[in-house]
Design an enzyme around this catalytic site. Structure first.
Site, short mmCIF file in Angstrom:
data_model
loop_
_atom_site.label_atom_id
_atom_site.label_comp_id
_atom_site.label_asym_id
_atom_site.label_seq_id
_atom_site.Cartn_x
_atom_site.Cartn_y
_atom_site.Cartn_z
N THR A 27 0.83 -1.21 0.00
CA THR A 27 0.00 0.00 0.00
C THR A 27 0.86 1.26 0.00
OG1 THR A 27 -1.80 -1.13 1.11
CG2 THR A 27 -1.74 1.25 1.38
N SER A 76 1.51 -7.54 -0.93
CA SER A 76 2.24 -8.55 -0.14
C SER A 76 1.40 -9.76 0.21
CB SER A 76 2.84 -7.93 1.13
OG SER A 76 1.87 -7.76 2.12
N1 ASP Z 1 -2.58 -5.53 0.62
C1 ASP Z 1 -1.52 -4.59 0.98
C2 ASP Z 1 -0.21 -5.35 1.01
O1 ASP Z 1 0.04 -6.03 1.98
C3 ASP Z 1 -1.82 -3.97 2.28
C4 ASP Z 1 -0.83 -2.97 2.77
O2 ASP Z 1 0.27 -2.84 2.27
O3 ASP Z 1 -1.17 -2.26 3.74
O4 ASP Z 1 0.55 -5.28 0.09
#
Ligand code: ASP
Length: 340
Positions: A27, A76
């Protein structure tokens, strides 16, 4: 990995620390559709390059001589052991080249605790390695990424962070990889270290470490060569004990593993137990069958970290990483063989 580049020359007086920033996505590198830029709603993780993230953290180059490289750019949730190995290899190479200089890794928050702990197992404590993330995408109002990245660079350049193992910096706190977990799906202060609390806090004048690790963390893999990128990883699955847990899922895994239709075959099971690690009697019967077939079975409490023993302080996903690393490092051939 691209060759690390240095486009952020040092500014200001005095010798600056030297820090490598590795981008992996998340994110913190997320972008929302034009109509939602401010709220960040509907964003896509892993879009912006690490160079753009550094450019959006004004003043970061006043604190360190920066090099950066993009390792990948993913959400991730899609990370895996290949990323851990790529990161470990990049940090080991950086340490050989740059000695005591620190390293920052920008990462998604969802599996940050897994990458951080895997690296903690694969690296000597050595120079600082700091993972950071964000809960809001890059252009959202009050985006937390630039501040977290700024703080992470400061911690990575701080000699007081040397030898503490892999760290996570977020929301003004420094956490140890073995303790940290994402404890809320959306809050800005999503990361916590449970009852142990953070290792330190970051304020205007720098980082204040407020505690040591209670005992030297065990790093059984840190001094060994890394497995090859294409090394076969064992299968270690998570199962949960809950009301009505009848063990049929474990039996199905065992049957498929023995029949050779499950690949790689089953090497271990991490069982999220009720209370302090109790298991429904029907699930326990299936686990006994698994253990008899040679599967490594490890029960952990489902409501908190393990207490005592070789997995003290670790949560279920970190215990899984330990079993994976034991399987891949000790004997890849055994890992392939699966249950007898
Ligand atoms: N879905 C994102 C990730 O883990 C969530 C984040 O980075 O806050 O890449």
């Amino acid at each position: 990995m691209q060759d690390p580049r240095s486009e952020f020359p040092a500014a200001g007086p005095g010798p600056l620390s030297h820090v490598l920033v590795l981008g992996t996505g998340g994110t913190i590198a997320g972008v929302a559709p034009a109509a939602n830029t401010a709220t960040g709603a509907g964003y896509t993780a892993g879009v912006l390059g690490v160079d753009q993230l550094l450019a959006s953290a004004p003043g970061v180059q006043q604190h360190a001589r920066l090099e950066f490289a993009q390792l990948c750019n993913i959400d991730s949730k899609d990370a895996g052991p290949g990323l851990w190995l790529d990161l470990a290899r990049a940090v080991r190479a950086w340490r050989e080249r740059a000695g005591t200089a620190g390293c920052v890794i920008t990462h998604g928050s969802d599996t940050l605790e897994e990458s951080a702990y895997a690296l903690d197992c694969l690296l000597e404590p050595g120079s600082p390695v700091v993972l950071t993330a964000a809960m809001l995408p890059a252009a959202a109002l009050s985006a937390d990424g630039p501040r977290n990245l700024f703080d992470a660079v400061r911690v990575a350049g701080d000699p007081a962070a040397d030898g503490r193992g892999v760290l996570c910096v977020a929301h003004g706190r420094v956490h140890a990889a073995c303790d940290v977990s994402k404890q809320h799906p959306a809050r800005i202060d999503a990361f916590g270290s449970g009852e142990r609390g953070p290792l330190g806090f970051i304020g205007a004048s720098g980082t204040r470490f407020t505690r040591e690790q209670p005992q030297a963390a065990r790093r059984p893999f840190a001094s060994r060569p890394l497995p090859a990128r294409d090394a076969p990883w064992p299968r270690v699955e998570l199962v949960c004990s809950h009301a009505g847990a009848d063990g049929e899922m474990v039996r199905a895994l065992l049957a498929a593993s023995s029949a050779g239709t499950l690949r790689p075959r089953l090497h271990g099971l991490v069982v999220l137990g009720t209370g302090s690690g109790t298991v429904h009697e029907q699930l326990q019967a299936a686990l006994d069958q698994a253990a008899e077939a040679g599967v490594r079975v490890q029960v952990v409490p489902r409501n908190g970290p393990c207490e005592g023993g070789e997995f003290d302080g670790l949560n279920a996903v970190k215990v899984r990483i330990r079993l994976l690393l034991e399987g891949v490092q000790a004997s890849p051939r055994d890992a392939q063989a699966g249950p007898r």
